[in-house]
Design an enzyme around this catalytic site. Structure first.
Site, mmCIF file in Angstrom:
data_model
loop_
_atom_site.group_PDB
_atom_site.id
_atom_site.type_symbol
_atom_site.label_atom_id
_atom_site.label_comp_id
_atom_site.label_asym_id
_atom_site.label_seq_id
_atom_site.Cartn_x
_atom_site.Cartn_y
_atom_site.Cartn_z
ATOM 1 N N ARG A 22 26.687 -45.502 29.603
ATOM 2 C CA ARG A 22 26.233 -45.821 28.244
ATOM 3 C C ARG A 22 24.805 -45.318 28.046
ATOM 4 O O ARG A 22 24.076 -45.137 28.996
ATOM 5 C CB ARG A 22 26.207 -47.347 27.998
ATOM 6 C CG ARG A 22 27.365 -48.110 28.528
ATOM 7 C CD ARG A 22 27.269 -49.585 28.178
ATOM 8 N NE ARG A 22 26.214 -50.267 28.916
ATOM 9 C CZ ARG A 22 25.220 -50.927 28.339
ATOM 10 N NH1 ARG A 22 25.117 -51.007 27.044
ATOM 11 N NH2 ARG A 22 24.301 -51.528 29.077
ATOM 12 N N THR A 23 24.456 -45.113 26.782
ATOM 13 C CA THR A 23 23.073 -44.763 26.482
ATOM 14 C C THR A 23 22.236 -46.025 26.521
ATOM 15 O O THR A 23 22.505 -46.982 25.802
ATOM 16 C CB THR A 23 22.968 -44.170 25.068
ATOM 17 O OG1 THR A 23 23.820 -43.040 24.972
ATOM 18 C CG2 THR A 23 21.550 -43.743 24.780
ATOM 19 N N LEU A 24 21.246 -46.054 27.402
ATOM 20 C CA LEU A 24 20.377 -47.229 27.483
ATOM 21 C C LEU A 24 19.068 -47.012 26.753
ATOM 22 O O LEU A 24 18.577 -47.890 26.065
ATOM 23 C CB LEU A 24 20.097 -47.569 28.951
ATOM 24 C CG LEU A 24 21.315 -48.052 29.727
ATOM 25 C CD1 LEU A 24 20.954 -48.192 31.193
ATOM 26 C CD2 LEU A 24 21.800 -49.382 29.188
ATOM 27 N N ASN A 126 27.446 -48.056 23.118
ATOM 28 C CA ASN A 126 27.067 -46.742 23.636
ATOM 29 C C ASN A 126 26.637 -45.859 22.482
ATOM 30 O O ASN A 126 27.309 -44.893 22.137
ATOM 31 C CB ASN A 126 28.266 -46.127 24.355
ATOM 32 C CG ASN A 126 27.890 -44.848 25.061
ATOM 33 O OD1 ASN A 126 26.704 -44.552 25.250
ATOM 34 N ND2 ASN A 126 28.887 -44.066 25.440
#
Lengths: 245, 249
Positions: A22-24, A126
């Protein structure tokens, strides 16, 4: 983004393996985009900076792109996510063109598609870490809208992302009016971009202006704004504190 | 020419004693019975034309497209069973987007033709699949210039200067051979293709037909698109005039 999310305890709950999917946080980011409607169409302005945290790392990032015949898009936020969005949009436009039936996607359709894309990603935790501005003209109708990374979307006569919302939009609320000429529009945008250049630490002095009318899209060559630093308060800054710098 | 298979023609996985696969030949017959498709390679691009036989007066003109864009730079004209043709076009589109996604450049026409041919051939290898009842002409424009390929139901694919499939293909091929393609521009090519299609159309056997044409050339910015309406009308008028001249003799 809560502080509690990044503490080790919370991280385990989300699953550290799942995190790599996922994009953090964003890495290379673009700053504000400002857009206005004017007499013949839409004007978008954005600088060409790609920041790597607090470093102004990339200075030739094109953050304004055309989408099909009738729209232009400007993005702030994670540049790699913007490139992914452009891939999706280019595929969308390609399939639309292959019908070869005289119809083509207008700005309203593209805006809706982007909203769906952003919202659905947000629901999966995400997100595509971008704030987008989408403007265009089709059949004489002008359209200017924005979508955020959580899927919030709206249209208006003038929109901005990031710092532009705080610094540019108040200027636009006072000085925007219906039927601006092209020259007036550019002057207004340059005024907004100049304020952003002074006050936004991630702004760089190299910008492009994109114009879209019924005839088509033009994205200008990069240029710089003139700035003025000759204020008396800036002269002799250490006058009251000898020895400091 | 028509020999009955008698037992060797029941499955595409059966050879006859004289080395033929009858099912594939029968599939080719489906293509031979369809409306003529003509395509030529001019010096600055490809022109494709289809004789769309109108089965019902209720049909809207412009519907039932026989020529499809496969990517920005290439298009495919289909002859034979329409539904089978659709599958081939869908597969070609998918191959083209996959290639661009992986390699970052538009698929070379040669590569696309090979992939389509492999796919068509695949369906001649298993008894639980049947061969495609349609042949396609693939025209595209890439770095190596304009190219024209034809894929038959057997899965063979060759590159051509000019190709024709369908009912009037013999007569069409004769006409194409008379043309000096290497000196022709696409603008002239459109008129010639229209003349050929009007020429091979059999008024007695089939009634009405609609002419559908497309091109990929320098003029169209190397994009595949329908021939512009004004040029199409010009071509139709020239073709009708040429027919009348022939009748007058």
């Amino acid at each position: 983004m809560n502080v509690s999310d990044s503490t080790p305890a919370m991280n385990n709950l989300m699953g550290s393996e799942a995190d790599s999917q996922r994009t953090l946080y964003p890495y290379v980011t673009g700053t504000s985009v400002v857009g206005i409607k004017y007499k013949d169409g839409i004007l978008l302005a954005a600088d060409m900076g790609g920041s790597y945290g607090s470093t102004l790392r990339y200075k030739t990032v094109e953050r304004l792109k055309s989408v099909g015949k009738h729209s232009i898009i400007g993005a702030s936020g994670e540049i790699s996510d913007f490139q992914e969005i452009m891939r999706n949009l280019d595929d969308l436009i390609l399939y639309d063109n292959m019908w070869d039936d005289g119809n083509s996607f207008g700005p309203k359709e593209v805006h809706n598609y982007l909203t769906r894309m952003m919202y659905n990603r947000r629901n999966k935790f995400n997100p595509l870490w971008n704030s987008l501005v989408l403007g265009g003209v089709k059949n004489g109708q002008k359209y200017l809208g924005t979508v955020s990374m959580i899927g919030v979307h709206y249209e208006d006569n003038h929109v901005a992302t990031g710092f532009g919302n705080h610094l540019a939009r108040p200027l636009l609320r006072d000085e925007w009016h219906e039927n601006l000429t092209f020259e007036e529009g550019v002057k207004l945008l340059e005024k907004c971009m100049r304020v952003l250049l002074y006050r936004d630490r991630s702004a760089v002095n190299k910008l492009q202006i994109a114009k879209i009318t019924e005839e088509g899209v033009t994205i200008s060559q990069p240029y710089a704004l003139k700035t003025f630093w000759g204020f008396s308060a800036f002269k002799n800054p250490t006058a009251g504190a000898e020895g400091s710098w | 020419m028509s020999s009955i298979g008698t037992g060797y023609d029941l499955s595409v996985t059966t050879f006859s004693p004289d080395g033929r696969v009858f099912q594939i030949e029968y599939a080719a017959k489906a293509v031979d019975n369809s409306g003529t498709v003509v395509a030529i390679r001019c010096k600055d691009g490809i022109v494709m034309g289809v004789e769309k036989l109108i089965s019902s007066k209720m049909m809207l003109p412009g519907s039932n497209r026989r020529i499809h864009a496969v990517h920005r730079h290439s298009g495919m004209a289909v002859a034979g069973l329409a539904a089978d043709g659709r599958q081939i076009v869908a597969r070609a589109k998918s191959e083209a987007t996959n290639y661009e996604s992986t390699y970052g450049e538009p698929i070379p026409v040669k590569e696309l033709a090979e992939r389509v041919a492999s796919y068509v051939h695949l369906c001649t290898l298993y008894w639980w699949l049947r061969p495609f009842g349609s042949g396609v002409i693939l025209g595209g424009y890439d770095r190596d210039g304009p190219q024209l390929y034809m894929v038959e139901p057997s899965g063979v694919s060759y590159r051509y200067f000019g190709a024709a499939i369908g009912k009037g293909r013999q007569a069409a091929k004769t006409e194409i051979e008379k043309l000096k393609l290497s000196e022709m521009t696409c603008r002239q090519g459109v008129i010639e293709v229209a003349k050929i299609i009007y020429g091979v159309h059999d008024e007695a056997k089939d009634k009405a037909f609609e002419l559908e044409m497309s091109w990929v050339c320098d003029k169209s910015n190397r994009q595949h698109q329908k021939v512009p309406d004004d040029l199409l009308e010009e071509a139709k008028a020239a073709a009708k005039a040429a027919l009348e001249e022939m009748d007058a003799d």
